[in-house]
Design a protein around this motif. Structure first.
Motif, short mmCIF file in Angstrom:
data_model
loop_
_atom_site.label_atom_id
_atom_site.label_comp_id
_atom_site.label_asym_id
_atom_site.label_seq_id
_atom_site.Cartn_x
_atom_site.Cartn_y
_atom_site.Cartn_z
N LEU A 5 0.83 -1.19 0.00
CA LEU A 5 0.00 0.00 0.00
C LEU A 5 0.87 1.25 0.00
N ARG A 7 0.20 4.97 0.67
CA ARG A 7 -0.92 5.69 1.29
C ARG A 7 -0.53 7.12 1.67
N GLN A 16 -5.81 3.86 12.79
CA GLN A 16 -6.41 3.45 11.52
C GLN A 16 -5.37 2.86 10.58
N VAL A 17 -4.18 3.40 10.60
CA VAL A 17 -3.11 2.87 9.75
C VAL A 17 -2.60 1.54 10.30
N TRP A 21 -5.39 -0.96 8.62
CA TRP A 21 -4.70 -1.45 7.43
C TRP A 21 -3.62 -2.49 7.76
N LEU A 25 -3.63 -6.40 6.13
CA LEU A 25 -2.56 -6.61 5.14
C LEU A 25 -1.38 -7.38 5.72
N MET A 80 4.04 -0.99 3.90
CA MET A 80 3.29 0.19 3.47
C MET A 80 4.25 1.35 3.37
N ASN A 103 -3.29 5.25 -2.54
CA ASN A 103 -4.47 5.36 -1.69
C ASN A 103 -4.46 6.70 -0.98
N GLY A 105 -5.93 8.34 1.95
CA GLY A 105 -6.60 7.82 3.13
C GLY A 105 -7.08 8.87 4.10
N GLN A 143 -9.82 5.88 0.11
CA GLN A 143 -10.37 4.78 0.90
C GLN A 143 -9.83 4.90 2.31
N LEU A 145 -10.66 2.89 5.06
CA LEU A 145 -10.41 1.57 5.65
C LEU A 145 -10.57 0.47 4.61
N PRO A 146 -9.92 -0.67 4.81
CA PRO A 146 -10.02 -1.74 3.82
C PRO A 146 -11.45 -2.25 3.62
#
Length: 158
Positions: A5, A7, A16-17, A21, A25, A80, A103, A105, A143, A145-146
């Motif tokens: 990713l 991001r 959140q990261v 994610w 992942l 990431m 992405n 985010g 996006q 969140l996944p």
């Protein structure tokens, strides 16, 4: 395993990261690219605390990230690459020439930015930079969140 990713999130390393994610992942590392953070040991320590001990955090300037990108792409665990702003990601994409997905985010409200999504606020210059990435053949989606559906940048900017 490649970097899974690329991001943009102006909060950099946060729950959140790392959880949102990182867990889905199965990330083994995060490459945080920010010229100022790469030069500040105390800021690095603050961000390092936000990641679980089993997740390595690497701090790079734009130049050093570009120099080491091939090494990160060859690591055995998923990773990431994270930037706090669109311009930094633009510089990475243009310098690398091999990144195909970005992405968006979290680019949050500040003076001069207009709301595009609940978590994406952009200046006209940032909008142009994202259009420029897409024009280079990069798939740019927003996006948070996944589990949420990615929103194509064309739809975000419409």
């Amino acid at each position: 395993m490649p970097i899974e990713l690329y991001r943009i999130d102006d909060r950099l390393i946060h729950g959140q990261v790392v959880v949102g994610w990182g867990q889905p992942l199965n990330l083994g590392f995060i490459v945080l690219v920010d010229d100022a953070v790469a030069a500040s040991a105390w800021e690095q320590e603050l961000y390092r605390v936000g990641a679980p001990p089993e997740m390595e955090v690497c701090f790079e300037s734009v130049a050093s990230a570009l120099a080491h990108l091939g090494e990160y792409e060859k690591r055995p665990e998923a990773g990431m690459l994270l930037t706090g702003d669109i311009d930094t990601m633009r510089r990475i994409v243009e310098g690398a020439g091999t990144i195909r997905r970005v992405n968006v985010g979290g680019v949050h409200h500040r003076v001069g930015r207009a709301a595009r999504l609940g978590y994406v606020f952009l200046t006209p210059e940032e909008e142009q930079a994202l259009r420029g990435l897409a024009a280079r053949g990069v798939t740019v989606t927003a996006q948070d969140l996944p589990a949420t559906a990615p929103v194509p940048i064309e739809q975000v900017l419409a």
